[in-house]
Design a protein around this motif. Structure first.
Motif, PDB file in Angstrom:
ATOM      1  N   THR A 198      39.290  34.534  15.124  1.00  0.00           N
ATOM      2  CA  THR A 198      39.867  35.194  16.294  1.00  0.00           C
ATOM      3  C   THR A 198      38.900  35.056  17.471  1.00  0.00           C
ATOM      4  O   THR A 198      37.682  35.070  17.287  1.00  0.00           O
ATOM      5  CB  THR A 198      40.149  36.693  16.064  1.00  0.00           C
ATOM      6  N   ILE A 199      39.463  34.916  18.666  1.00  0.00           N
ATOM      7  CA  ILE A 199      38.687  34.861  19.907  1.00  0.00           C
ATOM      8  C   ILE A 199      39.309  35.872  20.856  1.00  0.00           C
ATOM      9  O   ILE A 199      40.505  35.816  21.135  1.00  0.00           O
ATOM     10  CB  ILE A 199      38.740  33.460  20.547  1.00  0.00           C
ATOM     11  N   ARG A 200      38.499  36.799  21.337  1.00  0.00           N
ATOM     12  CA  ARG A 200      38.973  37.773  22.324  1.00  0.00           C
ATOM     13  C   ARG A 200      38.117  37.614  23.579  1.00  0.00           C
ATOM     14  O   ARG A 200      36.894  37.602  23.495  1.00  0.00           O
ATOM     15  CB  ARG A 200      38.863  39.201  21.780  1.00  0.00           C
ATOM     16  N   GLN A 201      38.769  37.501  24.727  1.00  0.00           N
ATOM     17  CA  GLN A 201      38.051  37.273  25.973  1.00  0.00           C
ATOM     18  C   GLN A 201      38.499  38.239  27.053  1.00  0.00           C
ATOM     19  O   GLN A 201      39.711  38.481  27.216  1.00  0.00           O
ATOM     20  CB  GLN A 201      38.273  35.845  26.475  1.00  0.00           C
ATOM     21  N   TYR A 202      37.525  38.771  27.771  1.00  0.00           N
ATOM     22  CA  TYR A 202      37.810  39.582  28.960  1.00  0.00           C
ATOM     23  C   TYR A 202      37.274  38.823  30.165  1.00  0.00           C
ATOM     24  O   TYR A 202      36.125  38.393  30.173  1.00  0.00           O
ATOM     25  CB  TYR A 202      37.141  40.953  28.858  1.00  0.00           C
ATOM     26  N   GLU A 203      38.122  38.640  31.174  1.00  0.00           N
ATOM     27  CA  GLU A 203      37.724  37.908  32.376  1.00  0.00           C
ATOM     28  C   GLU A 203      37.951  38.763  33.618  1.00  0.00           C
ATOM     29  O   GLU A 203      38.960  39.447  33.736  1.00  0.00           O
ATOM     30  CB  GLU A 203      38.500  36.599  32.509  1.00  0.00           C
ATOM     31  N   VAL A 204      37.000  38.683  34.517  1.00  0.00           N
ATOM     32  CA  VAL A 204      37.009  39.505  35.721  1.00  0.00           C
ATOM     33  C   VAL A 204      37.438  38.719  36.959  1.00  0.00           C
ATOM     34  O   VAL A 204      38.149  39.230  37.821  1.00  0.00           O
ATOM     35  CB  VAL A 204      35.605  40.097  35.961  1.00  0.00           C
ATOM     36  N   GLU A 205      36.992  37.446  37.069  1.00  0.00           N
ATOM     37  CA  GLU A 205      37.147  36.686  38.301  1.00  0.00           C
ATOM     38  C   GLU A 205      38.127  35.520  38.216  1.00  0.00           C
ATOM     39  O   GLU A 205      38.711  35.139  39.227  1.00  0.00           O
ATOM     40  CB  GLU A 205      35.784  36.125  38.738  1.00  0.00           C
ATOM     41  N   LEU A 206      38.265  34.926  37.041  1.00  0.00           N
ATOM     42  CA  LEU A 206      39.022  33.680  36.963  1.00  0.00           C
ATOM     43  C   LEU A 206      39.736  33.551  35.628  1.00  0.00           C
ATOM     44  O   LEU A 206      39.445  34.273  34.678  1.00  0.00           O
ATOM     45  CB  LEU A 206      38.105  32.480  37.180  1.00  0.00           C
ATOM     46  N   HIS A 220      43.421  32.777  16.623  1.00  0.00           N
ATOM     47  CA  HIS A 220      44.234  33.630  17.486  1.00  0.00           C
ATOM     48  C   HIS A 220      43.403  33.999  18.703  1.00  0.00           C
ATOM     49  O   HIS A 220      42.288  34.503  18.581  1.00  0.00           O
ATOM     50  CB  HIS A 220      44.683  34.902  16.769  1.00  0.00           C
ATOM     51  N   LEU A 221      43.945  33.713  19.877  1.00  0.00           N
ATOM     52  CA  LEU A 221      43.254  33.985  21.136  1.00  0.00           C
ATOM     53  C   LEU A 221      43.916  35.162  21.838  1.00  0.00           C
ATOM     54  O   LEU A 221      45.109  35.127  22.124  1.00  0.00           O
ATOM     55  CB  LEU A 221      43.298  32.750  22.041  1.00  0.00           C
ATOM     56  N   SER A 222      43.127  36.200  22.116  1.00  0.00           N
ATOM     57  CA  SER A 222      43.597  37.342  22.893  1.00  0.00           C
ATOM     58  C   SER A 222      42.786  37.411  24.180  1.00  0.00           C
ATOM     59  O   SER A 222      41.552  37.473  24.130  1.00  0.00           O
ATOM     60  CB  SER A 222      43.410  38.650  22.115  1.00  0.00           C
ATOM     61  N   VAL A 223      43.480  37.393  25.309  1.00  0.00           N
ATOM     62  CA  VAL A 223      42.815  37.405  26.603  1.00  0.00           C
ATOM     63  C   VAL A 223      43.285  38.620  27.398  1.00  0.00           C
ATOM     64  O   VAL A 223      44.476  38.914  27.449  1.00  0.00           O
ATOM     65  CB  VAL A 223      43.120  36.115  27.389  1.00  0.00           C
ATOM     66  N   ILE A 224      42.324  39.314  28.002  1.00  0.00           N
ATOM     67  CA  ILE A 224      42.630  40.374  28.956  1.00  0.00           C
ATOM     68  C   ILE A 224      42.066  39.957  30.304  1.00  0.00           C
ATOM     69  O   ILE A 224      40.865  39.680  30.435  1.00  0.00           O
ATOM     70  CB  ILE A 224      42.052  41.734  28.515  1.00  0.00           C
ATOM     71  N   LEU A 225      42.940  39.863  31.290  1.00  0.00           N
ATOM     72  CA  LEU A 225      42.552  39.471  32.639  1.00  0.00           C
ATOM     73  C   LEU A 225      42.526  40.695  33.538  1.00  0.00           C
ATOM     74  O   LEU A 225      43.496  41.470  33.582  1.00  0.00           O
ATOM     75  CB  LEU A 225      43.559  38.475  33.224  1.00  0.00           C
ATOM     76  N   ASN A 226      41.432  40.888  34.250  1.00  0.00           N
ATOM     77  CA  ASN A 226      41.450  41.874  35.316  1.00  0.00           C
ATOM     78  C   ASN A 226      42.506  41.441  36.338  1.00  0.00           C
ATOM     79  O   ASN A 226      42.646  40.243  36.636  1.00  0.00           O
ATOM     80  CB  ASN A 226      40.066  41.938  35.977  1.00  0.00           C
ATOM     81  N   GLU A 227      43.255  42.372  36.890  1.00  0.00           N
ATOM     82  CA  GLU A 227      44.324  42.010  37.831  1.00  0.00           C
ATOM     83  C   GLU A 227      43.796  41.194  39.004  1.00  0.00           C
ATOM     84  O   GLU A 227      44.520  40.377  39.591  1.00  0.00           O
ATOM     85  CB  GLU A 227      45.022  43.269  38.351  1.00  0.00           C
ATOM     86  N   ALA A 228      42.517  41.356  39.332  1.00  0.00           N
ATOM     87  CA  ALA A 228      41.926  40.606  40.446  1.00  0.00           C
ATOM     88  C   ALA A 228      42.068  39.101  40.254  1.00  0.00           C
ATOM     89  O   ALA A 228      42.165  38.347  41.236  1.00  0.00           O
ATOM     90  CB  ALA A 228      40.450  40.976  40.603  1.00  0.00           C
ATOM     91  N   VAL A 229      42.085  38.655  38.997  1.00  0.00           N
ATOM     92  CA  VAL A 229      42.216  37.225  38.700  1.00  0.00           C
ATOM     93  C   VAL A 229      43.506  36.669  39.298  1.00  0.00           C
ATOM     94  O   VAL A 229      43.544  35.535  39.785  1.00  0.00           O
ATOM     95  CB  VAL A 229      42.172  36.991  37.173  1.00  0.00           C
ATOM     96  N   LEU A 230      44.572  37.464  39.268  1.00  0.00           N
ATOM     97  CA  LEU A 230      45.867  36.998  39.758  1.00  0.00           C
ATOM     98  C   LEU A 230      45.915  36.933  41.284  1.00  0.00           C
ATOM     99  O   LEU A 230      46.768  36.234  41.852  1.00  0.00           O
ATOM    100  CB  LEU A 230      46.985  37.923  39.255  1.00  0.00           C
ATOM    101  N   HIS A 231      45.026  37.652  41.937  1.00  0.00           N
ATOM    102  CA  HIS A 231      45.037  37.694  43.400  1.00  0.00           C
ATOM    103  C   HIS A 231      44.013  36.748  44.017  1.00  0.00           C
ATOM    104  O   HIS A 231      44.020  36.565  45.237  1.00  0.00           O
ATOM    105  CB  HIS A 231      44.772  39.125  43.884  1.00  0.00           C
ATOM    106  N   ARG A 232      43.141  36.195  43.191  1.00  0.00           N
ATOM    107  CA  ARG A 232      42.128  35.276  43.707  1.00  0.00           C
ATOM    108  C   ARG A 232      42.706  33.866  43.658  1.00  0.00           C
ATOM    109  O   ARG A 232      42.764  33.242  42.605  1.00  0.00           O
ATOM    110  CB  ARG A 232      40.846  35.358  42.887  1.00  0.00           C
ATOM    111  N   HIS A 233      43.125  33.355  44.797  1.00  0.00           N
ATOM    112  CA  HIS A 233      43.767  32.050  44.873  1.00  0.00           C
ATOM    113  C   HIS A 233      42.712  30.954  44.925  1.00  0.00           C
ATOM    114  O   HIS A 233      41.905  30.883  45.852  1.00  0.00           O
ATOM    115  CB  HIS A 233      44.699  31.980  46.086  1.00  0.00           C
ATOM    116  N   ILE A 234      42.725  30.103  43.932  1.00  0.00           N
ATOM    117  CA  ILE A 234      41.723  29.053  43.767  1.00  0.00           C
ATOM    118  C   ILE A 234      42.395  27.699  43.947  1.00  0.00           C
ATOM    119  O   ILE A 234      43.345  27.375  43.235  1.00  0.00           O
ATOM    120  CB  ILE A 234      41.057  29.157  42.378  1.00  0.00           C
TER     121      ILE A 234
END
Length: 301
Positions: A117-125, A173-187
């Protein structure tokens, strides 16, 4: 043992068992090396599960005898060391560890390749395993002057190849939690983000991938205590002993290095952080709706 268990993971497990036997026998690495007529560095490399060590039967049997190993321990270790020499599945990253992968990251890639299992939390991207090529190219382009164009392309290729582990047989199994900021940072502009959001939505339809969003409305949350993105990895168990082949790992990546945290107090703390943000995040359907809304807003812009 499953062919999906990588050689690197198996070697590390064998090394830990040899170290445990040596310590149980009351021997230092220097004492064991003298008795076995080996260099202390050789004993250290074996206990580290170094890729260059062959784990020859004659050497392993001599260690087992010196350490007074029980017959069952000896049988299991000889079987495991034989598997390290058996031409096990060669992963894509083997030919890259000395060139395109930074030294501090090569170990993570080898462990990720064997994780259950891989669980990831991302703040920026968007995490690397979920990025499109164009999004990855934009991310690897900063800061200006850090790497040249050739190195940028090599790192993008590595990132794309890493993603193959999600589609192979018996994928983790990959579980990812994205901070909502990721969706607003247009790259990379509108087209890059539209493609990236469409890719995310496609990935949510796979049975081994979960993508969720930690909304701004969650307020204070455990991720603030961690202060950086992180990954948590768990690993398969040895069918003989039932023990995990590798302790649970918390991994924290930086620009020039990384932290590998596998002591119970370390990985356990990150587990608490994950449990906190897991409770506060939107469920998968709500998260998919939020990503869809972000995508539609871009299409209408």
């Amino acid at each position: 043992m499953s062919d999906m268990v990588g050689s690197a993971l198996l070697r590390r497990y064998v090394g830990r068992r040899l170290e445990a036997l040596r310590r149980r026998a009351g021997l230092t690495q220097e004492q064991a090396a003298d008795a076995l007529q080996k260099g202390r560095a050789t004993i250290a490399r074996m206990e580290d599960g170094h890729e260059a060590v062959r784990f020859r039967d004659i050497d392993v049997k001599a260690m087992l005898e010196l350490y007074g190993a029980e017959p069952e321990d000896g049988r299991i270790l000889l079987a495991l060391t034989a598997e390290t020499r058996n031409g096990r599945r060669k992963s894509w990253w083997h030919d890259r560890t000395e060139t395109e992968l930074p030294a501090f990251f090569a170990l993570y890639v080898s462990l990720e390749d064997s994780a259950e299992t891989i669980r990831q939390y991302e703040v920026e991207l968007i995490p690397g395993l979920l990025q499109t090529r164009r999004y990855a190219e934009e991310v690897h382009g900063v800061p200006t002057g850090y790497i040249d164009d050739d190195e940028k392309q090599r790192r993008v290729e590595v990132r794309m190849e890493r993603q193959s582990l999600l589609t192979r047989p018996r994928a983790p199994h990959l579980s990812v939690i994205l901070n909502e900021a990721v969706l607003h940072r247009h790259i990379g502009g509108r087209e890059v983000m539209v493609e990236q959001f469409e890719h995310l939505l496609d990935l949510t339809r796979r049975g081994n991938i979960s993508i969720r969003v930690l909304p701004f409305t969650a307020g204070v949350h455990g991720g603030m205590a961690a202060s950086t993105p992180f990954a948590l990895l768990t690993f398969p168990a040895d069918p003989q002993s039932g023990e995990p082949l590798e302790p649970p790992l918390a991994y924290v990546d930086t620009l020039t290095g990384a932290l590998y945290l596998n002591k119970p107090g370390e990985s356990g703390t990150y587990q608490l952080v994950w449990e906190d943000i897991d409770r506060r995040s939107l469920n998968e359907d709500e998260s998919r709706s939020m990503i869809t809304s972000a995508l539609e807003a871009l299409r209408e812009a």
